[in-house]
Design an enzyme around this catalytic site. Structure first.
Site, PDB file in Angstrom:
ATOM      1  CB  SER A 122      -0.891   0.032   1.200  1.00  0.00           C
ATOM      2  OG  SER A 122      -1.669  -0.844   1.407  1.00  0.00           O
ATOM      3  CG  HIS A 143      -3.057  -0.843  -3.710  1.00  0.00           C
ATOM      4  ND1 HIS A 143      -3.702   0.505  -3.114  1.00  0.00           N
ATOM      5  CD2 HIS A 143      -2.550  -1.428  -2.358  1.00  0.00           C
ATOM      6  CE1 HIS A 143      -3.766   0.434  -2.278  1.00  0.00           C
ATOM      7  NE2 HIS A 143      -3.388  -0.457  -1.499  1.00  0.00           N
ATOM      8  CD  GLU A 155      -4.853   2.658  -6.333  1.00  0.00           C
ATOM      9  OE1 GLU A 155      -5.575   3.569  -6.286  1.00  0.00           O
ATOM     10  OE2 GLU A 155      -3.883   2.051  -5.502  1.00  0.00           O
ATOM     11  CG  ASN A 193      -4.417   4.493   0.145  1.00  0.00           C
ATOM     12  OD1 ASN A 193      -5.567   4.460   0.546  1.00  0.00           O
ATOM     13  ND2 ASN A 193      -3.675   3.301   0.485  1.00  0.00           N
TER      14      ASN A 193
END
Ligand SMILES: NC(=O)c1ccc[n+]([C@@H]2O[C@H](COP(=O)([O-])OP(=O)(O)OC[C@H]3O[C@@H](n4cnc5c(N)ncnc54)[C@H](O)[C@@H]3O)[C@@H](O)[C@H]2O)c1
Length: 286
Positions: A122, A143, A155, A193
């Site tokens: 991450s 991801h 992702e 994120n």
């Protein structure tokens, strides 16, 4: 580089994310080799997957025969050498650069030269992880989001030296897993994120600035901005500790003040108020 047709998938680390990824892989019909550090952890992951598949049978989203056939696609091992025939290995071990570098270095000596190596990190740099092997062109990020079997996004992260072929092969696997893959470059926080963490931190700061209650803030963002879930509910679901850790990681890389975890949430973490999983966060859960 030429990449193989992906038939056999390895998943290293069958924790929260790895078990979910292995479940997706067997449901999609891939022969899947799951590697854990002990037999006990491997069996626990298989039990968890079997349990979730049973729930799908109970909800009539899958037949018992399909469940059995999916479970039959999963083999477990504690030996990295058993990943030798995998066309793609997805790493989902602890979020620690040294551990990942060691793993990728070892995998490089085991899998075929054309096999793709993917990391589910991450917050670490995929490029840095790829720098640990002599064939960085085959390394990409995949991801997934937690819980992997339920969250539609993956992702597909292109590191500095990833080949087009490796990126596209990972994208294709994302599609075969039933996900909605997107392509992005290897920048801190990738896409979701990078956007969501500072935004949630803003929300937490607004609790104190506007002296609004968590309930009213959640109402504001659902009823006024169309969010499907309020920010306090979301952070409780993600885990206060996970959010603080992700904020710290992003702040360390980008040094933007909005990325830093607000003191209020750091205090919650230190007090053991971790959200849903601990029974108390912004809200109380019975
Ligand atoms: N939990 C999330 O919300 C989430 C979401 C997306 C990505 N990720 C990433 O996925 C990865 C795994 O996270 P998780 O939440 O599943 O963690 P977890 O703690 O549930 O599982 C970690 C796994 O790593 C294994 N492990 C620990 N140390 C190891 C080592 N030195 N060598 C090999 N294996 C080792 C453990 O046995 C376990 O299987 C991390 O990189 C994390 O950043 C997590």
């Amino acid at each position: 580089m030429s990449v193989p047709e992906i038939r056999r998938v390895g998943v290293v680390g069958l924790g929260a994310m790895g078990a979910g990824i292995a479940q997706l892989a067997i449901e999609a019909g891939f022969e899947t080799v799951g590697r854990e550090v002990s037999d006990e952890l491997g069996s626990a992951a298989r039990d968890k997957i079997a349990h979730f598949l049973q729930r799908k049978v109970d909800k009539e989203r899958m037949t018992s025969t399909e469940r059995e056939s999916a479970l039959g696609q999963l083999s477990l091992t504690t030996e990295l050498a058993d990943l030798a025939d995998c066309d793609l290995v997805i790493e989902a071990i602890v979020e620690d650069l040294d551990a990942k570098l060691e793993l990728f270095g070892a995998l490089e000596g085991i899998v075929r030269p054309d096999a793709i190596l993917a990391t589910n990190t991450s917050a670490l740099s995929v490029t840095e992880i790829a720098a640990g092997v002599s064939t960085p062109e085959r390394v990409v990020g995949m991801h997934f989001f937690n819980p992997a079997p339920l969250m539609p996004l993956v992702e597909i992260v292109r590191a500095e030296l990833s080949s087009d072929e490796a990126v596209e092969a990972a994208f294709g696997v994302g599609e075969r897993l039933g996900k909605r893959p997107i392509r992005c470059h290897d920048t801190p926080g990738f896409v979701v994120n990078r956007v969501l963490i500072p935004l949630l931190n803003d929300c937490i700061r607004v609790l104190d600035e506007a002296r609004v209650s968590p309930e009213d803030l959640d109402t504001a963002m659902t009823a006024g901005a169309g969010w499907p879930m309020g920010p306090c509910t979301l952070v409780d679901l993600v885990g206060i500790d996970v959010h603080v850790h992700a904020s710290e990681a992003l702040y360390e890389k980008l040094r933007e003040p909005r990325m830093a975890p607000p003191p209020r949430i750091v205090a919650m973490k230190n007090a053991g108020l971790l959200g849903r999983k601990s029974g108390r966060g912004f809200y109380s859960y019975d």
